[in-house]
Design an enzyme around this catalytic site. Structure first.
Site, PDB file in Angstrom:
ATOM      1  NE  ARG A   1      -0.827   9.445  -7.330  1.00 55.00           N
ATOM      2  CZ  ARG A   1      -0.428   9.227  -6.090  1.00 55.00           C
ATOM      3  NH1 ARG A   1       0.544   9.954  -5.572  1.00 55.00           N
ATOM      4  NH2 ARG A   1      -1.000   8.297  -5.352  1.00 55.00           N
TER       5      ARG A   1
ATOM      6  CG  ASN B   1       3.933  10.761   1.688  1.00 53.10           C
ATOM      7  OD1 ASN B   1       4.186  11.558   2.574  1.00 53.10           O
ATOM      8  ND2 ASN B   1       2.711  10.577   1.227  1.00 53.10           N
ATOM      9  CG  ASP B   2       6.714   7.638  -3.092  1.00 53.05           C
ATOM     10  OD1 ASP B   2       7.071   6.596  -2.521  1.00 53.05           O
ATOM     11  OD2 ASP B   2       5.600   7.767  -3.624  1.00 53.05           O
TER      12      ASP B   2
ATOM     13  NE  ARG C   1       4.819   5.771   1.032  1.00 49.77           N
ATOM     14  CZ  ARG C   1       4.102   6.517   0.195  1.00 49.77           C
ATOM     15  NH1 ARG C   1       4.608   6.878  -0.968  1.00 49.77           N
ATOM     16  NH2 ARG C   1       2.894   6.903   0.508  1.00 49.77           N
TER      17      ARG C   1
ATOM     18  CG  HIS D   1      -1.660   3.790   0.363  1.00 51.26           C
ATOM     19  ND1 HIS D   1      -0.644   3.309  -0.395  1.00 51.26           N
ATOM     20  CD2 HIS D   1      -2.067   4.938  -0.208  1.00 51.26           C
ATOM     21  CE1 HIS D   1      -0.461   4.114  -1.399  1.00 51.26           C
ATOM     22  NE2 HIS D   1      -1.317   5.107  -1.316  1.00 51.26           N
TER      23      HIS D   1
ATOM     24  NE  ARG E   1      -1.965   9.328  -1.920  1.00 54.93           N
ATOM     25  CZ  ARG E   1      -1.839  10.245  -0.959  1.00 54.93           C
ATOM     26  NH1 ARG E   1      -2.910  10.796  -0.428  1.00 54.93           N
ATOM     27  NH2 ARG E   1      -0.631  10.587  -0.517  1.00 54.93           N
TER      28      ARG E   1
ATOM     29  CB  CYS F   1       0.259  16.735  -2.582  1.00 50.67           C
ATOM     30  SG  CYS F   1       1.209  15.790  -3.740  1.00 50.67           S
TER      31      CYS F   1
HETATM   32  C1  PEP Z   1       3.863  11.161  -1.940  1.00 55.43           C
HETATM   33  O1  PEP Z   1       4.606  10.269  -2.347  1.00 55.43           O
HETATM   34  O2  PEP Z   1       4.217  12.024  -1.127  1.00 55.43           O
HETATM   35  C2  PEP Z   1       2.473  11.276  -2.432  1.00 55.43           C
HETATM   36  C3  PEP Z   1       1.790  12.384  -2.293  1.00 55.43           C
HETATM   37  O3  PEP Z   1       1.862  10.236  -3.000  1.00 55.43           O
HETATM   38  P1  PEP Z   1       1.646   8.781  -2.353  1.00 55.43           P
HETATM   39  O4  PEP Z   1       1.706   8.936  -0.864  1.00 55.43           O
HETATM   40  O5  PEP Z   1       0.328   8.322  -2.843  1.00 55.43           O
HETATM   41  O6  PEP Z   1       2.787   7.987  -2.912  1.00 55.43           O
HETATM   42 MG    MG Z   2       4.155   9.100  -4.054  1.00 52.67          MG
END
Ligand code: PEP
Ligand code: MG
Length: 601
Positions: A344, A466-467, A477, A199, A308, A514
């Site tokens: 979200r 990302n996830d 991550r 984050h 978010r 995203c």
């Molecule tokens: C992701 O996981 O790519 C995402 C957009 O959400 P976050 O980074 O908040 O987990």
């Molecule tokens: Mg995510």
């Protein structure tokens, strides 16, 4: 016993999380959550000094509370300031203070440990209480405990007193802490934990603030007021820089948010974006903090592709109520215009664990734990007010709902049931509600594997790369030790993206990417090649990605993507991307935007 502090220049290496260079003074910020408290054993002759240290922390906390109370009275009136009275009373409670001092003396331990022992005991008693109102008061105990612990550590609570050249140094920045910092005055950020998609990194990039994460033990080495240089281009941090080092760095040009903002001034960001061969690609905004709201339009985003919402939590982890959320979502819908905002549901838990009240306690494996949709389904008292707020806000503008971390279609069905129940209830109450589309985040491999079926149950897909990288490759991550395994261009990740996009197209629903991949020119090119037609990113990233996409040909990047999908390793994909993009469009992809060449050994 005080040791003289090392003032010689120290160099630390971390992970560069955003671009830029900054020099300033350290402001240590306590994350407030997840504080480790150790049982420090004292010598007999240290005990009375420790008691005095505890009393001083109580006095400091008291002074802070009195000042806060005064400020609240001025801003909100007497009736809202009473909350501080409860905290003050607790701090002045003879029994509490005697108990803490008794633990320090009898067990010969540090104050932090003694505070924890006594307040834990108190909290356990409150847990047993049947009365909801009284049980709720346990959050006051947690608040006072936290205040005391912070006073004992000698830290500022939120870094409110920011000087112009503050460089935030923290172990970890939680969304709720980030939300309370005034980023206008922050020059740079350095944290002990984190990776490219943590984050802190996402926020810093979005705001154009130089950030280095994954610095391990740096927080303990730095003190508020120390001079510091952050080089986010290389991931290097220099503490107590020598004059020569200062000179060396000040010869370089500062970079960051303003530089990227200036570069966009002449562009017509309103026009539809097309590749050179005419394929339209839509760029939307990822939004977390109020400072970013006005950037949605400044950088020409077509609506807000991801809000978010966990960034609405306050520093103490308190949730905004239905009314506050409704107002926030209405405001976002107003900014987003007819393209709308995708809210979200709270993505809490995992690396997004937040302060005390919502913390489900220490989990052994938080990324695989009670996170995101699982947390919301378990805590309907959290989910239902949020759903109601979204439904109500949707009566005034376009607001959609996104469900994070979907691993099983049953979770979608359960959440949709809640949406329908709350819709019916609001109507019964005579309230206006709007149409809300419900989308699923595709960020867990199981969701990819059932993507065709999942696509029939939702109104859109939102790909969280990302996830998706984290869970597909089993690589944390936020852990810098495994940053080398976090490979966004791994063929398995690309196969997953391709399958999810194909499934959405097959079902006739939109899919938006995203994750952070969308914000990087080379990755964005590969995503377009894989079939992505909607990307969402920090508003400040839009101009660069826009220029890139406008300059390339879809047909060519589709060919490139096919080659990538055929590769066996992330190394092979990176090599192809580097050579093909860098060779074909050297002006669009300067070397720093491409994966570095591998030194073959
Ligand atoms: C992701 O996981 O790519 C995402 C957009 O959400 P976050 O980074 O908040 O987990
Ligand atoms: Mg995510």
């Amino acid at each position: 016993m005080s040791r003289k502090r090392e003032r010689r220049e120290q160099r630390w290496q971390g992970v560069a999380a955003s671009d830029g260079l900054a020099a300033g003074r350290v402001l240590r910020v306590h994350s407030g959550a997840r504080q480790s408290i150790y049982r420090i054993k004292l010598e007999a002759n240290e005990v009375e000094r420790e008691v005095r240290r505890y009393r001083a922390a109580v006095r400091l906390s008291r002074r802070q509370l009195l000042a806060l109370k005064k400020r609240a009275e001025r801003a909100l009136g007497d009736e809202h300031a009473y909350i501080f009275d409860a905290h003050l009373l607790m701090l002045e409670d003879r029994k509490l203070n005697e108990d803490v001092e008794a633990v320090i003396r009898s067990e010969r331990v540090g104050s932090e440990w003694a505070v924890k022992v006594v307040t834990d005991r108190l909290l356990a008693v409150y847990e047993e209480i049947k009365d909801d109102y009284l049980r709720e008061r346990s959050s006051d105990i947690e608040d006072v405990t936290r205040r005391l612990l912070i006073a004992l550590s000698g830290e500022s609570m939120h870094g409110r007193h920011l000087t112009e050249d503050a460089v935030i140094v923290a172990e970890e920045l939680m969304p709720s802490t980030i939300a309370e910092l005034d980023f206008k005055h922050i020059k740079a950020v350095a944290t002990d934990v984190g990776g490219w998609t943590s984050h802190t990194a996402i926020i810093a990039r979005g705001l154009g603030i130089p950030a280095v994460v994954g610095l391990r033990d740096f927080y303990r080495a730095a003190r508020t007021g120390d001079t510091i240089i952050i080089d986010a281009r290389t991931g290097e941090v220099v503490l107590h820089p020598a004059p020569a080092t200062f000179e060396h760095y000040s010869a370089e040009r500062p970079t960051g948010a303003e530089a990227s903002a200036r570069a966009t001034a002449s562009e017509d960001l309103r026009k539809p974006l097309r590749t050179r061969d005419g394929v339209e690609v839509t760029l939307r905004a990822n939004v977390e903090l109020p400072v970013e709201y006005e950037w949605v339009n400044r950088y020409g985003a077509r609506g807000i592709g991801l809000f978010r919402s966990e960034f609405l939590l306050s520093h103490r982890g308190a949730l905004p109520d239905e009314e506050e959320q409704c107002a926030a979502y209405e405001e976002l819908a107003r900014i987003a215009g007819h393209e709308g905002v995708a809210v979200r549901v709270f993505d809490l838990g995992g690396d997004k664990a937040t302060a005390t009240r919502l913390d489900a306690g220490e989990e052994r494996n938080p990324a695989l734990g009670l996170r995101a949709i699982r947390f919301c389904l378990q805590r309907e008292d959290v989910l239902r007010p949020q759903v109601r707020a979204v439904l109500r806000a949707a009566a005034r503008g376009r607001v959609d709902l996104v469900l994070p971390m979907i691993s099983d279609i049953t979770d979608v069905r359960r959440a949709r049931r809640v949406v329908e129940e709350e819709r019916a209830r609001l109507k019964e109450e005579g309230r206006e509600v709007g149409r809300v589309r419900v989308g699923a985040m595709i960020e867990v491999p199981s969701a990819v594997l059932v993507a065709e079926k999942l696509a029939r149950e939702v109104d859109f897909f939102s790909l969280g790369t990302n996830d998706l990288v984290q869970y597909t490759l089993a690589v944390d991550r936020g852990n810098d030790e495994v940053a080398g395994w976090f490979r966004s261009l791994h063929p398995a990740v690309l196969q997953s993206v391709r399958r999810a996009l194909d499934a959405a197209r097959g079902a006739g629903i939109p899919a938006i990417v995203c994750g952070e991949m969308a914000a990087s020119p080379a990755y964005a090119a590969v995503l377009v090649g894989l079939g992505a037609r909607e990307l969402s990113m920090a508003p400040t990233s839009i101009p660069r990605v826009r220029r890139t996409i406008a300059g390339l040909e879809e047909k060519e990047v589709a060919g490139l993507a096919r080659e990538c999908l055929d590769c066996a390793t992330a190394d092979d994909v990176e090599e192809i991307v580097r050579v093909r993009l860098g060779g074909r469009w050297p002006n669009l992809f300067p070397p720093e935007t491409l994966p570095p060449p591998k030194s073959r050994g």
